[in-house]
Scaffold this active site. Structure first.
Site, PDB file in Angstrom:
ATOM      1  N   LYS A 193      31.721 -17.340  -6.209  1.00 32.07           N
ATOM      2  CA  LYS A 193      33.130 -17.153  -5.850  1.00 32.07           C
ATOM      3  C   LYS A 193      33.567 -18.104  -4.729  1.00 32.07           C
ATOM      4  O   LYS A 193      32.730 -18.753  -4.097  1.00 32.07           O
ATOM      5  CB  LYS A 193      33.346 -15.674  -5.467  1.00 32.07           C
ATOM      6  CG  LYS A 193      33.092 -14.694  -6.632  1.00 32.07           C
ATOM      7  CD  LYS A 193      33.413 -13.254  -6.225  1.00 32.07           C
ATOM      8  CE  LYS A 193      33.179 -12.291  -7.381  1.00 32.07           C
ATOM      9  NZ  LYS A 193      33.583 -10.898  -7.019  1.00 32.07           N
TER      10      LYS A 193
ATOM     11  N   TYR B  88      39.732 -10.686 -14.985  1.00 34.19           N
ATOM     12  CA  TYR B  88      39.616  -9.379 -14.330  1.00 34.19           C
ATOM     13  C   TYR B  88      40.604  -8.353 -14.897  1.00 34.19           C
ATOM     14  O   TYR B  88      40.934  -7.384 -14.217  1.00 34.19           O
ATOM     15  CB  TYR B  88      39.807  -9.535 -12.819  1.00 34.19           C
ATOM     16  CG  TYR B  88      38.530  -9.948 -12.093  1.00 34.19           C
ATOM     17  CD1 TYR B  88      37.375  -9.168 -12.160  1.00 34.19           C
ATOM     18  CD2 TYR B  88      38.479 -11.094 -11.312  1.00 34.19           C
ATOM     19  CE1 TYR B  88      36.212  -9.521 -11.488  1.00 34.19           C
ATOM     20  CE2 TYR B  88      37.311 -11.458 -10.629  1.00 34.19           C
ATOM     21  CZ  TYR B  88      36.186 -10.663 -10.728  1.00 34.19           C
ATOM     22  OH  TYR B  88      35.029 -11.005 -10.046  1.00 34.19           O
TER      23      TYR B  88
ATOM     24  N   PHE C  67      43.409  -3.163  -5.649  1.00 37.44           N
ATOM     25  CA  PHE C  67      42.980  -4.445  -5.093  1.00 37.44           C
ATOM     26  C   PHE C  67      43.158  -5.607  -6.064  1.00 37.44           C
ATOM     27  O   PHE C  67      42.756  -6.740  -5.774  1.00 37.44           O
ATOM     28  CB  PHE C  67      41.521  -4.363  -4.628  1.00 37.44           C
ATOM     29  CG  PHE C  67      40.539  -3.952  -5.705  1.00 37.44           C
ATOM     30  CD1 PHE C  67      40.078  -4.872  -6.648  1.00 37.44           C
ATOM     31  CD2 PHE C  67      40.068  -2.646  -5.770  1.00 37.44           C
ATOM     32  CE1 PHE C  67      39.173  -4.500  -7.631  1.00 37.44           C
ATOM     33  CE2 PHE C  67      39.166  -2.265  -6.755  1.00 37.44           C
ATOM     34  CZ  PHE C  67      38.726  -3.194  -7.685  1.00 37.44           C
TER      35      PHE C  67
ATOM     36  N   ARG D 279      22.286  -8.441 -11.997  1.00 36.97           N
ATOM     37  CA  ARG D 279      22.983  -7.387 -11.228  1.00 36.97           C
ATOM     38  C   ARG D 279      22.114  -6.933 -10.049  1.00 36.97           C
ATOM     39  O   ARG D 279      22.615  -6.668  -8.962  1.00 36.97           O
ATOM     40  CB  ARG D 279      23.320  -6.178 -12.137  1.00 36.97           C
ATOM     41  CG  ARG D 279      24.293  -6.464 -13.281  1.00 36.97           C
ATOM     42  CD  ARG D 279      25.716  -6.679 -12.851  1.00 36.97           C
ATOM     43  NE  ARG D 279      26.273  -5.562 -12.109  1.00 36.97           N
ATOM     44  CZ  ARG D 279      27.563  -5.458 -11.780  1.00 36.97           C
ATOM     45  NH1 ARG D 279      28.431  -6.406 -12.163  1.00 36.97           N
ATOM     46  NH2 ARG D 279      28.002  -4.452 -11.093  1.00 36.97           N
TER      47      ARG D 279
ATOM     48  N   THR E  47      28.231  -3.959  -5.039  1.00 39.44           N
ATOM     49  CA  THR E  47      29.544  -4.598  -4.880  1.00 39.44           C
ATOM     50  C   THR E  47      29.914  -4.740  -3.401  1.00 39.44           C
ATOM     51  O   THR E  47      30.395  -5.783  -2.971  1.00 39.44           O
ATOM     52  CB  THR E  47      30.618  -3.752  -5.601  1.00 39.44           C
ATOM     53  OG1 THR E  47      30.213  -3.567  -6.959  1.00 39.44           O
ATOM     54  CG2 THR E  47      31.979  -4.437  -5.564  1.00 39.44           C
TER      55      THR E  47
ATOM     56  N   ARG F  24      24.333 -10.520  -2.111  1.00 36.96           N
ATOM     57  CA  ARG F  24      25.467  -9.969  -1.357  1.00 36.96           C
ATOM     58  C   ARG F  24      25.054  -9.506   0.042  1.00 36.96           C
ATOM     59  O   ARG F  24      25.793  -9.684   1.007  1.00 36.96           O
ATOM     60  CB  ARG F  24      26.139  -8.862  -2.170  1.00 36.96           C
ATOM     61  CG  ARG F  24      26.993  -9.447  -3.312  1.00 36.96           C
ATOM     62  CD  ARG F  24      27.374  -8.423  -4.333  1.00 36.96           C
ATOM     63  NE  ARG F  24      28.418  -8.901  -5.247  1.00 36.96           N
ATOM     64  CZ  ARG F  24      28.801  -8.240  -6.335  1.00 36.96           C
ATOM     65  NH1 ARG F  24      28.246  -7.076  -6.649  1.00 36.96           N
ATOM     66  NH2 ARG F  24      29.751  -8.732  -7.114  1.00 36.96           N
TER      67      ARG F  24
ATOM     68  N   ASN G 212      32.754 -11.135  -2.082  1.00 36.60           N
ATOM     69  CA  ASN G 212      31.342 -10.779  -2.193  1.00 36.60           C
ATOM     70  C   ASN G 212      30.510 -11.792  -2.980  1.00 36.60           C
ATOM     71  O   ASN G 212      29.527 -11.431  -3.621  1.00 36.60           O
ATOM     72  CB  ASN G 212      31.206  -9.354  -2.734  1.00 36.60           C
ATOM     73  CG  ASN G 212      31.843  -9.205  -4.104  1.00 36.60           C
ATOM     74  OD1 ASN G 212      32.334 -10.184  -4.673  1.00 36.60           O
ATOM     75  ND2 ASN G 212      31.812  -8.006  -4.650  1.00 36.60           N
TER      76      ASN G 212
ATOM     77  N   HIS H 201      29.821 -13.004  -9.035  1.00 36.47           N
ATOM     78  CA  HIS H 201      30.109 -12.107 -10.152  1.00 36.47           C
ATOM     79  C   HIS H 201      28.950 -12.185 -11.125  1.00 36.47           C
ATOM     80  O   HIS H 201      28.392 -13.260 -11.334  1.00 36.47           O
ATOM     81  CB  HIS H 201      31.389 -12.530 -10.892  1.00 36.47           C
ATOM     82  CG  HIS H 201      31.507 -11.873 -12.244  1.00 36.47           C
ATOM     83  ND1 HIS H 201      32.048 -10.613 -12.392  1.00 36.47           N
ATOM     84  CD2 HIS H 201      31.078 -12.258 -13.479  1.00 36.47           C
ATOM     85  CE1 HIS H 201      31.966 -10.271 -13.688  1.00 36.47           C
ATOM     86  NE2 HIS H 201      31.388 -11.252 -14.358  1.00 36.47           N
TER      87      HIS H 201
ATOM     88  N   GLU I 262      32.687 -13.178 -21.560  1.00 35.03           N
ATOM     89  CA  GLU I 262      32.913 -13.960 -20.341  1.00 35.03           C
ATOM     90  C   GLU I 262      32.393 -15.388 -20.508  1.00 35.03           C
ATOM     91  O   GLU I 262      33.051 -16.340 -20.079  1.00 35.03           O
ATOM     92  CB  GLU I 262      32.257 -13.253 -19.151  1.00 35.03           C
ATOM     93  CG  GLU I 262      32.964 -11.937 -18.792  1.00 35.03           C
ATOM     94  CD  GLU I 262      32.225 -11.088 -17.762  1.00 35.03           C
ATOM     95  OE1 GLU I 262      32.721  -9.994 -17.439  1.00 35.03           O
ATOM     96  OE2 GLU I 262      31.156 -11.514 -17.261  1.00 35.03           O
TER      97      GLU I 262
HETATM   98  P1  ADP Z   1      31.173  -5.916  -9.417  1.00 33.20           P
HETATM   99  O1  ADP Z   1      31.627  -7.318  -9.111  1.00 33.20           O
HETATM  100  O2  ADP Z   1      30.011  -5.509  -8.565  1.00 33.20           O
HETATM  101  O3  ADP Z   1      30.939  -5.678 -10.887  1.00 33.20           O
HETATM  102  P2  ADP Z   1      33.652  -4.371  -9.713  1.00 33.20           P
HETATM  103  O4  ADP Z   1      33.613  -4.747 -11.164  1.00 33.20           O
HETATM  104  O5  ADP Z   1      33.791  -2.946  -9.367  1.00 33.20           O
HETATM  105  O6  ADP Z   1      32.363  -4.942  -8.939  1.00 33.20           O
HETATM  106  O7  ADP Z   1      34.859  -5.147  -9.018  1.00 33.20           O
HETATM  107  C1  ADP Z   1      35.165  -6.476  -9.341  1.00 33.20           C
HETATM  108  C2  ADP Z   1      35.424  -7.247  -8.067  1.00 33.20           C
HETATM  109  O8  ADP Z   1      36.608  -6.730  -7.449  1.00 33.20           O
HETATM  110  C3  ADP Z   1      34.351  -7.112  -6.982  1.00 33.20           C
HETATM  111  O9  ADP Z   1      33.247  -7.976  -7.163  1.00 33.20           O
HETATM  112  C4  ADP Z   1      35.135  -7.457  -5.727  1.00 33.20           C
HETATM  113  O10 ADP Z   1      35.329  -8.874  -5.581  1.00 33.20           O
HETATM  114  C5  ADP Z   1      36.486  -6.809  -6.029  1.00 33.20           C
HETATM  115  N1  ADP Z   1      36.553  -5.446  -5.471  1.00 33.20           N
HETATM  116  C6  ADP Z   1      35.920  -4.344  -5.937  1.00 33.20           C
HETATM  117  N2  ADP Z   1      36.193  -3.259  -5.194  1.00 33.20           N
HETATM  118  C7  ADP Z   1      37.046  -3.693  -4.203  1.00 33.20           C
HETATM  119  C8  ADP Z   1      37.703  -3.067  -3.107  1.00 33.20           C
HETATM  120  N3  ADP Z   1      37.535  -1.769  -2.856  1.00 33.20           N
HETATM  121  N4  ADP Z   1      38.484  -3.840  -2.312  1.00 33.20           N
HETATM  122  C9  ADP Z   1      38.660  -5.152  -2.549  1.00 33.20           C
HETATM  123  N5  ADP Z   1      38.068  -5.812  -3.578  1.00 33.20           N
HETATM  124  C10 ADP Z   1      37.276  -5.099  -4.389  1.00 33.20           C
HETATM  125 MG    MG Z   2      32.258  -5.609 -12.479  1.00 33.49          MG
END
Ligand code: ADP
Ligand code: MG
Length: 140
Positions: free
Chosen positions: A11, A51, A59, A87, A93, A104, A114, A117, A128
């Site tokens: 990212k 997304y 968010f 993962r 996350t 992370r 973070n 992805h 994807e």
């Molecule tokens: P992951 O990337 O671990 O699969 P998610 O699919 O839940 O996590 O979320 C997608 C992305 O959205 C996260 O990697 C992060 O960049 C962002 N995100 C998730 N939760 C939050 C939050 N509470 N506040 C801000 N950004 C968030």
């Molecule tokens: Mg995800």
């Protein structure tokens, strides 16, 4: 277990801080092979599509703005059990909840920014990868 492929993004917080090599070292050390890699500037439309499952989350706007705030590195990773393995290597996350040694935990500064992805299922990995790579670029 089978050899599989997963989709990864380094990212904008990673490219901004010159961490792409450091993150790739963790990926390769975990036994995942980088079989496709390209540095791109995502468009807003691409980020929104990528997304779209999160479109209703509070968010979402912030997430899309972050993903287009600088270049990203899109990747295809290959290895045994690559989807679940990556993962694990990424960590939770929220970096505050991520295990020691994960990408992370090591590099990320917030739940939003973070660093990486990784696909969460075989079906999403396929979709994807197809959004960002031509089959012919990752045939080897
Ligand atoms: P992951 O990337 O671990 O699969 P998610 O699919 O839940 O996590 O979320 C997608 C992305 O959205 C996260 O990697 C992060 O960049 C962002 N995100 C998730 N939760 C939050 C939050 N509470 N506040 C801000 N950004 C968030
Ligand atoms: Mg995800």
């Amino acid at each position: 277990m089978a050899t599989e492929r997963t989709f990864s993004i380094l990212k904008p917080d990673a490219t901004k801080r010159n961490l792409t090599g450091a993150v790739n070292a963790v990926i390769e050390k975990a036994g995942l092979r980088i079989v496709g890699q390209r540095r791109i500037q995502m468009s807003k439309a691409q980020a929104e599509k990528f997304y779209e499952v999160h479109a209703a989350r509070p968010f979402f706007g912030e997430l899309v703005e972050f993903m287009i705030s600088g270049p990203v590195v899109v990747q295809v990773l290959e290895g045994e059990n690559a989807i679940a393995k990556y993962r694990e290597v990424m960590g939770a996350t929220n970096p505050a909840q991520a295990d020691e040694g994960t990408i992370r935990k090591t590099f990320s500064e917030s739940v939003g920014e973070n660093t990486v992805h990784g696909s969460d299922s075989a079906e999403n990995a396929k979709l994807e990868i197809a959004q960002f790579f031509q089959d012919s670029d990752i045939a080897g």
